[in-house]
Design an enzyme around this catalytic site. Structure first.
Site, PDB file in Angstrom:
ATOM      1  N   ARG A   1      14.483  -3.536   3.360  1.00  0.00           N
ATOM      2  CA  ARG A   1      13.525  -2.961   2.411  1.00  0.00           C
ATOM      3  C   ARG A   1      14.004  -1.590   1.922  1.00  0.00           C
ATOM      4  O   ARG A   1      13.963  -1.295   0.728  1.00  0.00           O
ATOM      5  CB  ARG A   1      12.158  -2.850   3.097  1.00  0.00           C
ATOM      6  CG  ARG A   1      11.076  -2.140   2.289  1.00  0.00           C
ATOM      7  CD  ARG A   1      10.557  -3.013   1.206  1.00  0.00           C
ATOM      8  NE  ARG A   1       9.310  -2.506   0.648  1.00  0.00           N
ATOM      9  CZ  ARG A   1       8.919  -2.736  -0.589  1.00  0.00           C
ATOM     10  NH1 ARG A   1       9.672  -3.464  -1.408  1.00  0.00           N
ATOM     11  NH2 ARG A   1       7.776  -2.275  -1.049  1.00  0.00           N
TER      12      ARG A   1
ATOM     13  N   ARG B   1       0.761 -13.113   2.443  1.00  0.00           N
ATOM     14  CA  ARG B   1       0.052 -12.793   3.688  1.00  0.00           C
ATOM     15  C   ARG B   1      -1.319 -13.478   3.741  1.00  0.00           C
ATOM     16  O   ARG B   1      -2.120 -13.356   2.830  1.00  0.00           O
ATOM     17  CB  ARG B   1      -0.134 -11.275   3.810  1.00  0.00           C
ATOM     18  CG  ARG B   1       1.133 -10.510   4.084  1.00  0.00           C
ATOM     19  CD  ARG B   1       0.862  -9.028   4.089  1.00  0.00           C
ATOM     20  NE  ARG B   1       0.406  -8.549   2.786  1.00  0.00           N
ATOM     21  CZ  ARG B   1      -0.049  -7.317   2.550  1.00  0.00           C
ATOM     22  NH1 ARG B   1      -0.124  -6.445   3.542  1.00  0.00           N
ATOM     23  NH2 ARG B   1      -0.428  -6.963   1.338  1.00  0.00           N
TER      24      ARG B   1
ATOM     25  N   CYS C   1      -6.888  -8.445   2.958  1.00  0.00           N
ATOM     26  CA  CYS C   1      -8.152  -7.687   2.998  1.00  0.00           C
ATOM     27  C   CYS C   1      -9.371  -8.569   3.212  1.00  0.00           C
ATOM     28  O   CYS C   1      -9.957  -8.585   4.285  1.00  0.00           O
ATOM     29  CB  CYS C   1      -8.319  -6.879   1.700  1.00  0.00           C
ATOM     30  SG  CYS C   1      -7.263  -5.429   1.597  1.00  0.00           S
TER      31      CYS C   1
ATOM     32  N   VAL D   1       0.823  -1.207   0.000  1.00  0.00           N
ATOM     33  CA  VAL D   1       0.000   0.000   0.000  1.00  0.00           C
ATOM     34  C   VAL D   1       0.858   1.259   0.000  1.00  0.00           C
ATOM     35  O   VAL D   1       0.676   2.164  -0.814  1.00  0.00           O
ATOM     36  CB  VAL D   1      -0.946   0.016   1.228  1.00  0.00           C
ATOM     37  CG1 VAL D   1      -1.701   1.335   1.307  1.00  0.00           C
ATOM     38  CG2 VAL D   1      -1.919  -1.155   1.155  1.00  0.00           C
TER      39      VAL D   1
ATOM     40  N   THR E   1      -2.732  -4.254   9.254  1.00  0.00           N
ATOM     41  CA  THR E   1      -3.649  -4.480  10.380  1.00  0.00           C
ATOM     42  C   THR E   1      -4.194  -5.902  10.262  1.00  0.00           C
ATOM     43  O   THR E   1      -5.290  -6.122   9.743  1.00  0.00           O
ATOM     44  CB  THR E   1      -4.808  -3.454  10.384  1.00  0.00           C
ATOM     45  OG1 THR E   1      -5.305  -3.296   9.047  1.00  0.00           O
ATOM     46  CG2 THR E   1      -4.345  -2.110  10.904  1.00  0.00           C
TER      47      THR E   1
ATOM     48  N   THR F   1      -6.615  -0.547   7.306  1.00  0.00           N
ATOM     49  CA  THR F   1      -7.982  -0.984   7.552  1.00  0.00           C
ATOM     50  C   THR F   1      -8.221  -1.188   9.042  1.00  0.00           C
ATOM     51  O   THR F   1      -7.472  -1.908   9.710  1.00  0.00           O
ATOM     52  CB  THR F   1      -8.274  -2.293   6.806  1.00  0.00           C
ATOM     53  OG1 THR F   1      -8.070  -2.081   5.413  1.00  0.00           O
ATOM     54  CG2 THR F   1      -9.705  -2.746   7.055  1.00  0.00           C
TER      55      THR F   1
ATOM     56  N   ASP G   1      10.255   3.118   6.680  1.00  0.00           N
ATOM     57  CA  ASP G   1       9.950   1.724   7.018  1.00  0.00           C
ATOM     58  C   ASP G   1      10.987   1.236   8.016  1.00  0.00           C
ATOM     59  O   ASP G   1      12.162   1.610   7.926  1.00  0.00           O
ATOM     60  CB  ASP G   1       9.956   0.845   5.762  1.00  0.00           C
ATOM     61  CG  ASP G   1       9.170  -0.442   5.953  1.00  0.00           C
ATOM     62  OD1 ASP G   1       8.082  -0.586   5.357  1.00  0.00           O
ATOM     63  OD2 ASP G   1       9.644  -1.327   6.711  1.00  0.00           O
TER      64      ASP G   1
END
Length: 435
Positions: free
Chosen positions: A55, A346, A276, A32, A101, A136, A50
């Site tokens: 990364r 994930r 999601c 995202v 989240t 979220t 981050d």
């Protein structure tokens, strides 16, 4: 009258120009945060933050391991820099939080990343700053959980010294058609003035336009029901798949026939994972239960979808049993990411298929050209193959990666395996059964 109009027009223009000088920090550079930071980085100063130093090093070298942004796009973001040092974002005025989240083992919201990000931000928060959350959450979370942490760590007062906004992410990992800029964005703010500023900020990069919600809670609620709705629709066709299998008819043929009606929704059965759809409904049900309401429809859909991995494995073992191959079977699972042509593992529900098969005592091998081998080993304890082997008792197409269409299927069929197609990605003649 004309003088007043001229005065306020000049004032608003000055404020608008001032807001465009403000610097943005994007907190969390995953699926995202990075695409968002890149889009803003094409237009104004942005610092991507981050805590993963590896990364940051990769991004500074122009490489995105998530495959969401290519090297050219990274290069086009000329105003974007990267850091893992909190002090490097102290001079920013907009802080956009895009951390994960997830849910815990009890299907409850795990707000740890969000809480840690808020606590860290409180150390650099200044008067006049705006913190915008994209992660979220359940309705009320921003103001009930995040704001107190920001106040406590900074010593500042919410809606007096600093402000908040909420603009839920709508990233679809692996989707090269629906990107940040061309997906309509819901925005909101903690005051009407801040809501307008947040909306104007996103309008700088969102070509599809924005929808300014009346409050942060409305925007939070909109996000969770988007994915809860999809979850329920998939649960419906998953249940249909179970029914039609018992009847002895092909689910996809039924859906194709029903789809000839103009308002029939084109959902297909499958494993429901990812960050999601398989997670967000639990945020809404958690909030509902905390208020004394027992949500029934949403949780019923979740139970169906959470059980599909075991259902697939059981179907495969029954096929093997009919052929007398269930004992000491050797099974190949194709794909472990949560969706096709994407490295995101994930909350992948393919692991449910693998573990259920292993519980039968059979040997299971997994091949996925998109997934990171070290990440899969660390997250799921699964060692990925470099290349598929031969002489399998069964092959399960769990994820419809484009590479799987080009496999040497004649060689893979040398052991006369049963082939179960979860995603209906193979020719019907090749698969023994489809979900």
């Amino acid at each position: 009258m004309s003088y007043l109009y001229y005065f306020y027009a000049r004032k608003n223009k000055a404020l608008d120009n001032f807001s465009k000088m403000k610097k943005i920090a994007v907190i969390g550079l995953g699926y995202v945060g990075l695409p968002l930071a890149v889009e803003f980085g094409k237009k104004r100063a942005v610092v991507g933050f981050d805590i993963d130093s590896r990364r940051i090093a990769e991004l500074r070298q122009g490489h995105d391991r998530t495959e969401e942004v290519d090297e050219q796009e990274l290069a086009e973001a000329k105003h974007l820099t990267y850091t893992d040092n909190l002090e490097d974002i102290r001079d920013c005025q907009y802080y956009i939080v895009t951390v994960p989240t997830p849910i815990d083992e009890h299907k409850k919201p795990d707000l740890t990343p969000l809480e840690k990000a808020s606590t860290a931000l409180s150390k650099v928060l200044k008067k006049g700053d705006i913190v915008i959350y994209e992660s979220t959450v359940y309705p009320g979370c921003t103001e009930e959980v995040c704001v107190p942490l920001l106040e406590q760590g900074s010593g500042l007062v919410f809606n007096s010294d600093f402000f908040c906004g909420y603009s839920p992410e709508r990233i679809n990992p692996g989707d090269k058609e629906h990107r940040v800029a061309n997906i309509k964005k819901v925005t909101s703010g903690s005051t009407p003035e801040v809501a307008e500023e947040v909306d104007q900020l996103y309008r700088e990069i969102i070509t599809a336009g924005t929808h300014k919600a009346s409050s942060i809670k409305v925007a939070e609620a909109a996000k969770v029901i988007e994915n809860a709705q999809r979850d329920l629709n998939i649960a419906f066709v998953n249940e249909l798949a179970k029914i039609f299998h018992k009847i002895g008819i092909d689910t996809h043929e039924v859906l194709e026939a029903a789809g000839t009606k103009w308002n029939f929704l084109p959902f297909k059965p499958g494993l429901v994972g990812g960050h999601c759809i398989g997670v967000d409904p639990y945020y809404l049900t958690y909030k509902a239960e905390s208020l004394g309401y027992n949500p029934q429809v949403i949780l019923a859909g979740r139970r169906i979808n959470d059980g599909m991995g075991a259902y697939v494995a059981n179907r495969v073992m029954k096929m093997l049993n009919k052929q007398g191959k269930a004992h000491e079977a050797h099974i190949l699972v194709l794909g472990i990411t949560f969706k096709e042509d994407c490295p995101d593992i994930r909350n992948s529900r393919v692991i449910d298929v693998i573990r259920e098969l292993q519980d039968y005592g059979v040997q299971v091998e997994v091949y996925d050209p998109h997934a990171d081998k070290e990440e899969v080993k660390e997250e799921y304890g699964v060692t990925l193959l470099e290349e598929p082997g031969r002489d399998y008792s069964a092959i399960v197409l769990a994820v419809n990666h484009r590479e799987f269409k080009d496999l040497d299927w004649q060689a893979l069929k040398s052991g006369n395996p049963v082939i179960f197609d979860v995603k209906a990605g193979l020719d019907k003649e090749l698969a023994s059964e489809r979900l």
